[in-house]
Design a protein around this motif. Structure first.
Motif, PDB file in Angstrom:
ATOM      1  N   GLY A  50       0.912  -1.208  -0.049  1.00  0.00           N
ATOM      2  CA  GLY A  50      -0.146  -0.152   0.065  1.00  0.00           C
ATOM      3  C   GLY A  50       0.707   1.350  -0.099  1.00  0.00           C
ATOM      4  N   LEU A  51       1.869   1.198  -0.664  1.00  0.00           N
ATOM      5  CA  LEU A  51       2.907   2.556  -0.630  1.00  0.00           C
ATOM      6  C   LEU A  51       2.308   3.291  -1.617  1.00  0.00           C
ATOM      7  CD1 LEU A  51       6.259   0.660  -0.088  1.00  0.00           C
ATOM      8  CD2 LEU A  51       4.861   1.404   1.792  1.00  0.00           C
ATOM      9  N   ASN A  52       2.424   4.645  -1.378  1.00  0.00           N
ATOM     10  CA  ASN A  52       1.803   5.774  -2.277  1.00  0.00           C
ATOM     11  C   ASN A  52       3.379   6.224  -3.087  1.00  0.00           C
ATOM     12  OD1 ASN A  52       0.708   7.812  -3.352  1.00  0.00           O
ATOM     13  ND2 ASN A  52       0.568   9.189  -1.704  1.00  0.00           N
ATOM     14  N   ILE A  53       3.654   5.371  -4.032  1.00  0.00           N
ATOM     15  CA  ILE A  53       4.901   5.402  -4.777  1.00  0.00           C
ATOM     16  C   ILE A  53       4.328   5.636  -6.299  1.00  0.00           C
ATOM     17  CG2 ILE A  53       6.916   4.612  -5.545  1.00  0.00           C
ATOM     18  CD1 ILE A  53       7.212   3.373  -2.957  1.00  0.00           C
ATOM     19  N   THR A  54       4.908   6.515  -7.094  1.00  0.00           N
ATOM     20  CA  THR A  54       4.627   6.476  -8.252  1.00  0.00           C
ATOM     21  C   THR A  54       6.193   6.132  -9.029  1.00  0.00           C
ATOM     22  OG1 THR A  54       3.305   8.825  -8.194  1.00  0.00           O
ATOM     23  CG2 THR A  54       4.396   8.287 -10.502  1.00  0.00           C
ATOM     24  N   PHE A  55       5.981   5.001  -9.989  1.00  0.00           N
ATOM     25  CA  PHE A  55       7.221   4.449 -10.508  1.00  0.00           C
ATOM     26  C   PHE A  55       7.403   5.098 -11.695  1.00  0.00           C
ATOM     27  CE2 PHE A  55       6.376   1.565  -7.264  1.00  0.00           C
ATOM     28  CZ  PHE A  55       7.547   1.515  -6.512  1.00  0.00           C
ATOM     29  N   THR A  56       8.603   5.556 -12.153  1.00  0.00           N
ATOM     30  CA  THR A  56       8.777   5.923 -13.548  1.00  0.00           C
ATOM     31  C   THR A  56      10.053   5.236 -14.064  1.00  0.00           C
ATOM     32  OG1 THR A  56      10.164   7.959 -12.729  1.00  0.00           O
ATOM     33  CG2 THR A  56       7.796   7.978 -13.197  1.00  0.00           C
ATOM     34  N   SER A  57      10.293   5.261 -15.368  1.00  0.00           N
ATOM     35  CA  SER A  57      11.485   4.600 -15.953  1.00  0.00           C
ATOM     36  C   SER A  57      11.799   5.072 -17.547  1.00  0.00           C
ATOM     37  CB  SER A  57      11.351   3.195 -16.012  1.00  0.00           C
ATOM     38  OG  SER A  57      10.267   2.758 -16.900  1.00  0.00           O
ATOM     39  N   ALA A  58      12.644   4.963 -17.932  1.00  0.00           N
ATOM     40  CA  ALA A  58      12.767   4.987 -19.490  1.00  0.00           C
ATOM     41  C   ALA A  58      11.938   4.273 -20.190  1.00  0.00           C
ATOM     42  CB  ALA A  58      14.221   4.295 -19.796  1.00  0.00           C
ATOM     43  N   VAL A  59      11.724   4.214 -21.534  1.00  0.00           N
ATOM     44  CA  VAL A  59      10.866   3.337 -22.251  1.00  0.00           C
ATOM     45  C   VAL A  59      11.707   1.972 -22.174  1.00  0.00           C
ATOM     46  CG1 VAL A  59      10.223   2.584 -24.592  1.00  0.00           C
ATOM     47  CG2 VAL A  59       9.834   4.927 -23.746  1.00  0.00           C
ATOM     48  N   THR A  60      11.153   0.893 -21.880  1.00  0.00           N
ATOM     49  CA  THR A  60      11.721  -0.213 -21.607  1.00  0.00           C
ATOM     50  C   THR A  60      11.554  -1.545 -22.515  1.00  0.00           C
ATOM     51  OG1 THR A  60       9.722  -0.928 -20.135  1.00  0.00           O
ATOM     52  CG2 THR A  60      11.868  -0.165 -19.046  1.00  0.00           C
ATOM     53  N   ASP A  61      10.874  -0.754 -23.819  1.00  0.00           N
ATOM     54  CA  ASP A  61      10.499  -1.813 -24.812  1.00  0.00           C
ATOM     55  C   ASP A  61      11.857  -1.683 -25.783  1.00  0.00           C
ATOM     56  OD1 ASP A  61      10.084  -2.659 -27.498  1.00  0.00           O
ATOM     57  OD2 ASP A  61       8.229  -1.961 -27.506  1.00  0.00           O
ATOM     58  N   HIS A  62      12.788  -2.735 -25.715  1.00  0.00           N
ATOM     59  CA  HIS A  62      13.973  -2.528 -26.346  1.00  0.00           C
ATOM     60  C   HIS A  62      14.006  -2.044 -27.692  1.00  0.00           C
ATOM     61  CE1 HIS A  62      18.343  -4.402 -26.143  1.00  0.00           C
ATOM     62  NE2 HIS A  62      18.267  -3.323 -26.513  1.00  0.00           N
ATOM     63  N   ASP A  63      13.215  -2.933 -28.451  1.00  0.00           N
ATOM     64  CA  ASP A  63      13.227  -2.439 -29.859  1.00  0.00           C
ATOM     65  C   ASP A  63      12.662  -1.059 -30.214  1.00  0.00           C
ATOM     66  OD1 ASP A  63      14.279  -4.859 -30.678  1.00  0.00           O
ATOM     67  OD2 ASP A  63      12.192  -5.731 -31.119  1.00  0.00           O
ATOM     68  N   ALA A  64      11.678  -0.544 -29.675  1.00  0.00           N
ATOM     69  CA  ALA A  64      11.237   0.671 -29.643  1.00  0.00           C
ATOM     70  C   ALA A  64      12.225   1.834 -29.211  1.00  0.00           C
ATOM     71  CB  ALA A  64       9.736   0.774 -28.819  1.00  0.00           C
ATOM     72  N   SER A  65      12.892   1.467 -27.930  1.00  0.00           N
ATOM     73  CA  SER A  65      13.855   2.193 -27.521  1.00  0.00           C
ATOM     74  C   SER A  65      15.134   2.559 -28.910  1.00  0.00           C
ATOM     75  CB  SER A  65      14.598   1.729 -26.220  1.00  0.00           C
ATOM     76  OG  SER A  65      15.552   2.564 -25.768  1.00  0.00           O
ATOM     77  N   ASP A  66      15.588   1.409 -29.140  1.00  0.00           N
ATOM     78  CA  ASP A  66      16.575   1.341 -30.229  1.00  0.00           C
ATOM     79  C   ASP A  66      16.300   2.169 -31.294  1.00  0.00           C
ATOM     80  OD1 ASP A  66      18.286   0.123 -28.470  1.00  0.00           O
ATOM     81  OD2 ASP A  66      18.527  -1.750 -29.803  1.00  0.00           O
ATOM     82  N   ALA A  67      14.953   2.266 -31.687  1.00  0.00           N
ATOM     83  CA  ALA A  67      14.309   3.034 -32.878  1.00  0.00           C
ATOM     84  C   ALA A  67      13.834   4.280 -32.491  1.00  0.00           C
ATOM     85  CB  ALA A  67      13.425   1.807 -33.407  1.00  0.00           C
ATOM     86  N   ALA A  68      14.101   4.783 -31.492  1.00  0.00           N
ATOM     87  CA  ALA A  68      13.593   6.018 -30.912  1.00  0.00           C
ATOM     88  C   ALA A  68      13.663   7.250 -32.013  1.00  0.00           C
ATOM     89  CB  ALA A  68      14.023   6.366 -29.485  1.00  0.00           C
ATOM     90  N   GLY A  69      14.946   7.155 -32.449  1.00  0.00           N
ATOM     91  CA  GLY A  69      15.324   8.203 -33.359  1.00  0.00           C
ATOM     92  C   GLY A  69      14.764   7.984 -35.031  1.00  0.00           C
ATOM     93  N   ASP A  70      14.274   6.967 -35.241  1.00  0.00           N
ATOM     94  CA  ASP A  70      13.878   6.325 -36.491  1.00  0.00           C
ATOM     95  C   ASP A  70      12.697   7.549 -37.017  1.00  0.00           C
ATOM     96  OD1 ASP A  70      15.910   4.636 -36.393  1.00  0.00           O
ATOM     97  OD2 ASP A  70      14.547   2.935 -36.483  1.00  0.00           O
ATOM     98  N   HIS A  71      12.148   8.097 -35.882  1.00  0.00           N
ATOM     99  CA  HIS A  71      10.979   8.819 -36.073  1.00  0.00           C
ATOM    100  C   HIS A  71      11.423  10.128 -36.797  1.00  0.00           C
ATOM    101  CE1 HIS A  71       7.950   6.343 -33.396  1.00  0.00           C
ATOM    102  NE2 HIS A  71       9.251   6.519 -32.465  1.00  0.00           N
ATOM    103  N   LEU A  72      12.646  10.403 -36.611  1.00  0.00           N
ATOM    104  CA  LEU A  72      13.019  11.497 -37.269  1.00  0.00           C
ATOM    105  C   LEU A  72      13.817  11.293 -38.709  1.00  0.00           C
ATOM    106  CD1 LEU A  72      14.518  12.904 -34.021  1.00  0.00           C
ATOM    107  CD2 LEU A  72      12.688  13.828 -35.303  1.00  0.00           C
ATOM    108  N   GLY A  73      13.928  10.046 -39.222  1.00  0.00           N
ATOM    109  CA  GLY A  73      14.263   9.831 -40.590  1.00  0.00           C
ATOM    110  C   GLY A  73      15.473   8.708 -40.336  1.00  0.00           C
ATOM    111  N   PRO A  74      15.738   7.842 -41.366  1.00  0.00           N
ATOM    112  CA  PRO A  74      16.566   6.789 -41.335  1.00  0.00           C
ATOM    113  C   PRO A  74      18.041   7.414 -41.269  1.00  0.00           C
ATOM    114  CG  PRO A  74      15.782   7.065 -43.684  1.00  0.00           C
ATOM    115  CD  PRO A  74      14.942   7.911 -42.695  1.00  0.00           C
ATOM    116  N   GLU A  75      19.045   6.455 -40.733  1.00  0.00           N
ATOM    117  CA  GLU A  75      20.216   6.827 -40.779  1.00  0.00           C
ATOM    118  C   GLU A  75      20.890   5.625 -41.389  1.00  0.00           C
ATOM    119  OE1 GLU A  75      21.877   9.579 -40.042  1.00  0.00           O
ATOM    120  OE2 GLU A  75      19.867  10.384 -39.563  1.00  0.00           O
ATOM    121  N   SER A  76      22.058   5.859 -42.165  1.00  0.00           N
ATOM    122  CA  SER A  76      22.798   4.801 -42.663  1.00  0.00           C
ATOM    123  C   SER A  76      23.841   4.427 -41.814  1.00  0.00           C
ATOM    124  CB  SER A  76      23.570   5.159 -44.099  1.00  0.00           C
ATOM    125  OG  SER A  76      24.168   6.577 -43.862  1.00  0.00           O
ATOM    126  N   SER A  77      24.401   5.244 -41.006  1.00  0.00           N
ATOM    127  CA  SER A  77      25.462   4.795 -39.961  1.00  0.00           C
ATOM    128  C   SER A  77      24.888   4.352 -38.743  1.00  0.00           C
ATOM    129  CB  SER A  77      26.512   6.189 -39.866  1.00  0.00           C
ATOM    130  OG  SER A  77      26.617   6.017 -38.454  1.00  0.00           O
TER     131      SER A  77
END
Lengths: 146, 146, 146, 146, 146, 146, 146, 146
Positions: free
Chosen positions: A27-54
């Motif tokens: 019954g603790l009054n805690i708000t838990f937060t974290s990074a996005v923990t979906d590994h593939d989504a996290s690795d692709a976070a920058g793809d929303h801004l266009g693809p990179e070849s490097s």
């Protein structure tokens, strides 16, 4: 008493869920937060801004987009729990710990005994070292008691 | 123009000497600083304060004594170079990088291509990524030109 | 490598001189600073500004005049050594430790084993606990090695 | 007008309850916070993370776990009241006062006349010195008036 | 021990010279700084950037040019002495005191008894109140003693 | 009195030399600093770390390498002069001004009358606006007078 | 859009009420705060802690008790309005302005034309100068528009 | 998860509305803030305080009144989006970016490819560069996912 706890580090086991469930059960009054923990989504976070070849720049873009979230959430938290598992390099977890140390933000580490030595600098600036998620929940329950 | 550069990370190869020699060869006005890089002495830093039976607390004491030096030197530096080698966990190097990031202290990373992905968060907050000590020296020479 | 070390706390034993002598004997490049340690002069610091009939205000004036010196010297130091002896309340020493903790200024404590328990919060934020002046000198020699 | 007031120091008398009751009787909009004031639980805070054979490290672990709570609550408060009683060393109270002083966090002290002299540095950085809990409540009522 | 002392406030009497002479007579290692104290030159500081037809903007420009000097010198000083004389509004002196208070920069006030009441907020955040330049010199000599 | 002045902005005219010559002619004790002002070398700053096929990332790398120098020099300066000429976008100059504003670092602008309107936010946070290098030198001479 | 505005300075005219009424008439979402403006109560703030025979220390105690409120409210505000009237020294108003300036807290001044010159340093660090309460309300209405 | 996003820069196209609509369509919990974007009202912000005959001072007064709003909103935001369009100098946008960089406040840029080179310093300190408002919305949706 309410707390915001940021959960940093390992994303391949369910330690975050164990801590959340344990805190809810008490019954603790805690708000838990974290990074996005979906590994593939996290690795692709920058793809929303266009693809990179490097691969370096793809990683770079993604890491920065992720930082929009993580930097803000770490700074808004009352406590950070940093988890080191038995796989991968997890330099981002150590980076978060160093970030907390410089801010004066309290953090606790969560890791097994066999990596005490390489984590000694990280543990030295922490306010606690736990080996199990139960211990983390116990500490949280203690810290938040009326 | 003068600079103070803190060299953080790997202590098993001679990268620090290569950078110092390269900077000296170019006549750069740089003061280099670092942690105590004698591995055994560093691990025993806390022994000056008495023996410990627990390995956790021995490491803890030593890491804190070392922090007296490293925290001060990092904060006094103009730039930090963080080196990740091909062995060991090197969480202290990532910790230093996170510490610099929170302070707004400029740092550059020095590591091979094969660890780009696990270092993406560390590289994302760096001002440069170098793969050789020659590149680090070249950057220093450029930054310090009249 | 040079360091500035502020020596805080007990003024009734010669621990400051022991540390200074020990550091000199090892050839360490350290500037030592401290409050005015002449007890009577320190208590009378405010008398330069006129007499007070109330002991509270006389102490108040003197403590503030002393703070002109101590606040500046603590903030300019690289390390603070806080000494707790076996007599007197020494709340000013604990105050200095708390001041350092909030600033992120590294400090080490120097006290005997029999007061571990009442000093646990002070020790918890310190980077080291020493029991003898020899240990303090050893730590300084280690921290400052080339 | 609402205020958050952290109550630091002595845990062997009921001064915290007196202040809370007094503030409630006057209808003041104050949230009071404090460390865990159950002495045994506080000393055992670190035991949640496993037993220690050394009393120093047991105290160390507990003090750090307690700091997770106290550091956050002090930083979130608008005012800190620091109480010094007639027993024990109470270095943690003086430590909290020094911590507040460095942060620029307003604090008032609460202590009897006979310890004016050893507390002069602590009082010098305080915004008020009270001798009774009634005075503290009166000050709070004054500060919070519409 | 060396100190830098910024002398703020009244420019119509020779209090600055008295303090400098007194400090020199005692052999104190103090660097004194201040705003430009040539009244006409100070009022005309902005004229270097062209004339203004509005007296508000002429004053505005001059005050900002003067701030280039005063802001830097105040921040670089170890102590500020703020002098209030018996003429003029001297709001800039009170402004400097407030500036110091927010920075945590130690300052002392220098003024006669008859203006204690209107200066109570300014004195409350000061580390000392002196009524004569001799007292200021005495305090400096005390603070800087070896 | 000594000052360090960082000269930011336009690199296509010789305004930096004019200010340096003017300051030298008046015997002012000023150390002038700036970014690397060799345009081609500046654009190629990142090439020391290997070539890039994307113009965005080439610029990105170079801008970050340049930031190692500019960020440090701006933070070490006492005053920044920001020059806007009649060509090019000069967003980096406005960026430096915003950076100074957030740090509380004094800066003055140097630009012609015809761009008052688009620079109003930049001028609003500056301590002075000059239209000629002579005016900048005059202000420096005034600020630094004994 | 909501704002918190601290009203500092003169307590002998009803300028605070004029601003509050004007803001209410325009439906602005503003919380106004201020020091305790009951002059006698303010001067007696320290009397809650016992009587003083010296007028300096009575003022000193009261000014510090008042600072518990004013320091916190100024730091929590989004904007400070500092009013200078045609009577009294009002050094506390100039002190508040200097405090805001050092914090980077926006403030505007409110005063008549005849005191432009002595207030030039205070106005130079302000974001606006108003001569009437109507102007202050107009500015607030503008700043808060959707 | 909730976020406050400040939209800085160009006021001649409807990019702010596109981002707000996109965020609403995705159900994101974001509060958007910005400067007053009514160009004429913004230029006249200082006119509430009386007319000016000089265009420099009229702009100056208006820019400072606008800063009351923008400074506060930028500091309260979690993220700033800085837009550079194809017209006008937009130095205020670059100024805002520099301001964010010094504060450590995350920001992303939004601009077309043809101005990559002059914006390289601004982009170098940003956490992302977007070319369309759709990309900004995609990033926000990613950052705020549960």
């Amino acid at each position: 008493m309410a707390f915001t706890v940021y959960l940093s580090g390992e994303i391949h086991t369910n330690w975050r869920e164990e801590i959340k469930r344990g805190a809810a059960a008490k019954g603790l009054n805690i708000t838990f937060t974290s990074a996005v923990t979906d590994h593939d989504a996290s690795d692709a976070a920058g793809d929303h801004l266009g693809p990179e070849s490097s691969s370096f720049w793809r990683d770079h873009k993604s890491a920065k987009v992720n930082a929009i979230r993580t930097k803000t959430l770490i700074e808004q938290s009352d406590l950070v729990v940093v988890r080191f598992g038995d796989k991968y390099k997890q330099w981002n977890a150590a980076f978060d710990a160093g970030y907390c140390a410089a801010l004066g933000k309290p953090y606790v580490t969560l890791h097994a005994e066999d990596i005490i030595h390489p984590l000694k600098e990280v543990d030295a600036a922490a306010l606690a070292w736990a080996t199990t998620t139960e211990q983390v929940v116990d500490i949280l329950a203690y810290v938040l008691r009326d």
